[in-house]
Design a protein around this motif. Sequence first.
Motif, short mmCIF file in Angstrom:
data_model
loop_
_atom_site.label_atom_id
_atom_site.label_comp_id
_atom_site.label_asym_id
_atom_site.label_seq_id
_atom_site.Cartn_x
_atom_site.Cartn_y
_atom_site.Cartn_z
N ALA A 1 5.73 -10.90 -2.83
CA ALA A 1 6.03 -11.04 -1.41
C ALA A 1 4.77 -10.80 -0.59
CB ALA A 1 7.12 -10.05 -0.99
N ASP A 2 3.84 -10.02 -1.14
CA ASP A 2 2.59 -9.70 -0.46
C ASP A 2 1.45 -9.89 -1.46
OD1 ASP A 2 0.43 -8.66 0.88
OD2 ASP A 2 1.34 -6.71 1.25
N PRO A 3 0.71 -11.00 -1.39
CA PRO A 3 -0.37 -11.26 -2.34
C PRO A 3 -1.46 -10.18 -2.34
CG PRO A 3 0.13 -13.24 -1.08
CD PRO A 3 0.91 -12.12 -0.47
N GLN A 4 -1.55 -9.39 -1.27
CA GLN A 4 -2.54 -8.32 -1.23
C GLN A 4 -2.22 -7.21 -2.23
OE1 GLN A 4 -3.43 -7.04 2.75
NE2 GLN A 4 -3.83 -9.12 3.43
N LEU A 5 -0.98 -7.18 -2.73
CA LEU A 5 -0.61 -6.22 -3.76
C LEU A 5 -1.48 -6.39 -5.01
CD1 LEU A 5 1.35 -4.04 -4.89
CD2 LEU A 5 2.77 -5.93 -5.69
N LEU A 6 -1.92 -7.61 -5.28
CA LEU A 6 -2.75 -7.85 -6.47
C LEU A 6 -4.02 -7.00 -6.47
CD1 LEU A 6 -2.36 -11.68 -6.98
CD2 LEU A 6 -1.43 -9.84 -8.41
N LEU B 1 11.11 2.38 -16.56
CA LEU B 1 10.26 3.56 -16.70
C LEU B 1 10.12 4.34 -15.39
CD1 LEU B 1 7.58 2.17 -19.14
CD2 LEU B 1 9.68 3.43 -19.63
N ALA B 2 10.55 3.74 -14.29
CA ALA B 2 10.63 4.42 -12.98
C ALA B 2 9.35 5.17 -12.60
CB ALA B 2 11.83 5.36 -12.96
N LEU C 1 6.00 0.90 -6.08
CA LEU C 1 5.12 0.09 -5.22
C LEU C 1 5.37 -1.40 -5.47
CD1 LEU C 1 2.65 0.03 -3.25
CD2 LEU C 1 1.24 -0.15 -5.31
N LEU C 2 5.45 -1.77 -6.73
CA LEU C 2 5.72 -3.16 -7.09
C LEU C 2 7.05 -3.61 -6.49
CD1 LEU C 2 4.78 -5.57 -9.04
CD2 LEU C 2 6.42 -4.58 -10.63
#
Length: 146
Positions: free
Chosen positions: A67-72, A16-17, A23-24
């Motif tokens: 790769a970066d848990p702060q993304l959650l 779906l771009a 970001l993901l």
Amino acid sequence: MAIEYIFVYGTLRKALATPMHDLLARHCHYVGEGTMTGRLYDLGDYPGAIESVHRDERVYGELYRLADPQLLALLDDYEGCTPAHAEPREYIRKAIPVILHDAPPVTAWVYLFNRDVAGLLRIGSGDYVDFIHSAHASKAYSDESF
């Protein structure tokens, strides 16, 4: 044990771009396609999945390693499941098993729809990308009708 994976089935999928998928993709490593046991519903501009007790009811999506848990925290806000959003929140983040096509199952974070599904259109295929593409094809066909 920390959950290292996130499973996405809707607007975060690469086909779906969307800007949120970008970001993901910047903060996660794509693992592969997979499924979860559940039912998928059309909520208008995006889907919502709920868990199911029937193992043959599947929701299709993509598995990513965080790769970066702060993304959650960013995704929680995007999915409306932070304290800043009114109760009952539209989604909850839950750790559930995800089955991969060519690897053992893993436990992954999934955003599950947290409201009543009565009256909503169920996406029987369990695949939001296919649903979107077939809906666009149907609309194009009906727009060309006389």
